[in-house]
Design a protein around this motif. Structure first.
Motif, PDB file in Angstrom:
ATOM      1  N   GLN A 208     -24.156   7.645  12.252  1.00 48.06           N
ATOM      2  CA  GLN A 208     -23.168   8.189  11.325  1.00 48.06           C
ATOM      3  C   GLN A 208     -21.957   7.253  11.217  1.00 48.06           C
ATOM      4  O   GLN A 208     -21.339   7.142  10.161  1.00 48.06           O
ATOM      5  N   ARG A 209     -21.669   6.553  12.335  1.00 50.12           N
ATOM      6  CA  ARG A 209     -20.488   5.679  12.378  1.00 50.12           C
ATOM      7  C   ARG A 209     -20.832   4.206  12.122  1.00 50.12           C
ATOM      8  O   ARG A 209     -19.996   3.459  11.603  1.00 50.12           O
ATOM      9  N   PHE A 210     -22.035   3.817  12.544  1.00 50.59           N
ATOM     10  CA  PHE A 210     -22.475   2.422  12.360  1.00 50.59           C
ATOM     11  C   PHE A 210     -23.852   2.485  11.705  1.00 50.59           C
ATOM     12  O   PHE A 210     -24.865   2.697  12.383  1.00 50.59           O
ATOM     13  N   ALA A 211     -23.899   2.295  10.401  1.00 47.72           N
ATOM     14  CA  ALA A 211     -25.147   2.525   9.659  1.00 47.72           C
ATOM     15  C   ALA A 211     -26.266   1.592  10.108  1.00 47.72           C
ATOM     16  O   ALA A 211     -27.448   1.888   9.918  1.00 47.72           O
TER      17      ALA A 211
ATOM     18  N   ASN B 138     -18.568  -5.521  18.992  1.00 47.20           N
ATOM     19  CA  ASN B 138     -19.469  -4.441  18.560  1.00 47.20           C
ATOM     20  C   ASN B 138     -19.999  -3.636  19.744  1.00 47.20           C
ATOM     21  O   ASN B 138     -20.157  -2.416  19.647  1.00 47.20           O
ATOM     22  N   THR B 139     -20.293  -4.304  20.845  1.00 38.51           N
ATOM     23  CA  THR B 139     -20.772  -3.586  22.036  1.00 38.51           C
ATOM     24  C   THR B 139     -19.686  -2.645  22.550  1.00 38.51           C
ATOM     25  O   THR B 139     -19.961  -1.470  22.867  1.00 38.51           O
ATOM     26  N   ALA B 140     -18.461  -3.150  22.621  1.00 29.23           N
ATOM     27  CA  ALA B 140     -17.350  -2.296  23.071  1.00 29.23           C
ATOM     28  C   ALA B 140     -17.180  -1.108  22.132  1.00 29.23           C
ATOM     29  O   ALA B 140     -16.958   0.032  22.581  1.00 29.23           O
ATOM     30  N   ALA B 141     -17.300  -1.340  20.835  1.00 27.90           N
ATOM     31  CA  ALA B 141     -17.140  -0.242  19.864  1.00 27.90           C
ATOM     32  C   ALA B 141     -18.222   0.820  20.067  1.00 27.90           C
ATOM     33  O   ALA B 141     -17.947   2.028  19.981  1.00 27.90           O
ATOM     34  N   LEU B 142     -19.456   0.396  20.352  1.00 27.64           N
ATOM     35  CA  LEU B 142     -20.533   1.365  20.596  1.00 27.64           C
ATOM     36  C   LEU B 142     -20.260   2.152  21.881  1.00 27.64           C
ATOM     37  O   LEU B 142     -20.466   3.367  21.923  1.00 27.64           O
ATOM     38  N   VAL B 143     -19.809   1.477  22.920  1.00 26.86           N
ATOM     39  CA  VAL B 143     -19.495   2.183  24.181  1.00 26.86           C
ATOM     40  C   VAL B 143     -18.399   3.221  23.938  1.00 26.86           C
ATOM     41  O   VAL B 143     -18.518   4.374  24.364  1.00 26.86           O
TER      42      VAL B 143
END
Lengths: 308, 308
Positions: free
Chosen positions: B142-145, B189-194
């Motif tokens: 929903q946040r990262f297509a 991007n990894t930090a944003a997913l965490v």
């Protein structure tokens, strides 16, 4: 464009094509392995091509080197030292093998195949401005418009590259590709450059008749730039996303170069430069985040006179 | 799109964020190092987040592991064996540390940060179909297509991943990036997913109210495919340029998969599959050129009933 028609002094009788000088750079290692089993594409009429898989011990453990960088071990003052590093001994063995294979001398030209994690594209790493190398650069650019050449000429430094065994030839360095990985496109392009280099030497030996561009760009070493580092000596910042992949492109004052883990941004201070080897894996330990160069425009048409 | 409003049984009190489980995957290693010095972005009200730098010994030598793959060492039958591999002992130490840090049990959820040389983009590697994991996948999409999830569920195999210490959570695996390299975009991007995973757990603990997509794609393990190999057991072919970088995209029968050093092309025989981990450096030694999956369309809206 000029018809160069260069005359020259010395024909080349022996050429070395080396791969796997760094054991985790698979492009050259696997090409050397392939050509050692089938060198038909490397045969030319006017000279012999010798194939070397330089550091199989490092390849077996998928490391750049076992004890020390083989491609910094061909410095004469070091090879005679008592250091027992595997690569110093390997460098001596390679020199002995070459003397024997090339009729008592070093090869007339050496092409050493590397890969890089930086977005260097089809790049050549020259260590001098020999007319042979500049003419070959022009010849390659005539065939592959996206070939770029970096002149790694550090003042007061003898880096001890394998290439330093001959003044002719250079490293062929195609990326980006991860270490320990085969990227087919990089392998195919590297092989194509090698074949073109050998075709050029055929012309060199009989007189260069191919049309060449009148000028070529050459990116000349200015200095290395290290990462900002923490108290543990590890990088405290990364190459900024806006600099990543921009090898051989102008970096202007005020443009971002590093992004800290704390979000801080470091801007470029200084005049316009052309960075190369941006974010190469092997250079973290060497203290190099990227190398800045000056872009020179080298005249090719005048090289004929230097040779005659 | 549905309003999920999921009810659930068990609140999560302890979350593990691990990096450097493979010592040459810098994204997770450097994020763990950063968060061990400043974990302010990981703090949430309803649970504790613990940070682990899993394999610092392997990181120091920039290798995936010292003696054996730590991320294949959490299989209970192996950790009690007499094998003296550093990573088996390290796996036991991590389990003991977790028991102590998490009040006598394992963490409620584990996120293990990896990187890959394959073009996996923002990918998650799940080992089960827990409603928590599928809901979190939906929340992230929903946040990262462009988030994709690979379900690594091998029949009759307990791979011994760090993630197997909890049924909730997964590996976050962003690429392509070379080993031993920091790519700022991958790190960011990894930090944003965490951070988004931790935000989701806040909702999980109090009732999920975020809108979620009604269905998500899930790429489910079918089988591994190895390289063609020579008599020396080394690959005799490379991933074909037309397959390279096409992770999570359909591979049709008759499309090229390998390019031999002799120029020969291997075509895909079989039905349509979705390859993942195409040309991952670490899998050369594991006999995996790529893994083929089936693409499933998983219903998210029905998960609420499974939880209540």
């Amino acid at each position: 464009m000029i018809e160069s028609g260069v005359s020259h002094i010395e024909k080349i009788r022996h050429v070395l094509v080396a791969g796997g000088t760094h054991g985790n750079e698979y492009t050259g290692a696997f090409l050397a392995r392939h050509w050692l089993s089938d060198d038909s594409s490397l045969k030319r009429d006017s000279f012999s091509t010798h194939v070397l898989f330089s550091n199989q011990e490092a390849f077996k453990i998928c490391k750049r080197y076992v004890d020390r960088d083989l491609n910094r071990s061909f410095n004469p003052s070091e090879t005679v030292s008592n250091n027992r590093a595997l690569e110093l001994s390997r460098a001596r063995d390679i020199e002995q093998w070459l003397l024997s294979a090339c009729g008592g001398g070093m090869p007339g030209a050496i092409f050493d195949l590397h890969s890089t994690t930086a977005n260097m594209g089809k790049s050549l790493v020259l260590t001098n401005r020999e007319p042979f190398n500049l003419l070959l650069l022009a010849y390659l650019r005539q065939r592959f418009a996206d070939v770029n050449a970096y002149l790694w000429e550090e003042p007061n430094s003898q880096p001890g590259f394998l290439n330093s065994l001959s003044s002719k030839g250079f490293a062929i360095e195609i990326g980006p590709v991860a270490n320990g990985v085969l990227h087919a496109e990089c392998v195919v392009n590297t092989a194509a450059l090698v074949h073109a280099c050998l075709d050029f030497i055929e012309e060199w030996n009989s007189g260069i008749n191919s049309p060449l561009p009148s000028r070529v760009p050459l990116y000349c070493f200015r200095r290395h730039v290290d990462y900002p580092r923490g108290s543990d000596n590890l990088p405290s910042a990364m190459v900024h996303p806006e600099l990543q992949n921009r090898d051989f492109q102008a970096l202007q004052p005020g443009e971002p170069v590093f992004l800290g883990f704390d979000g801080s941004v470091t801007l470029w201070e200084g005049d316009t430069v052309w960075p190369v080897f941006i974010n190469e894996a092997a250079y973290y330990e060497k203290g190099i985040a990227f190398t800045v160069t000056d872009k020179l425009d080298v005249e090719i048409s005048g090289l004929k006179s230097k040779l005659s």
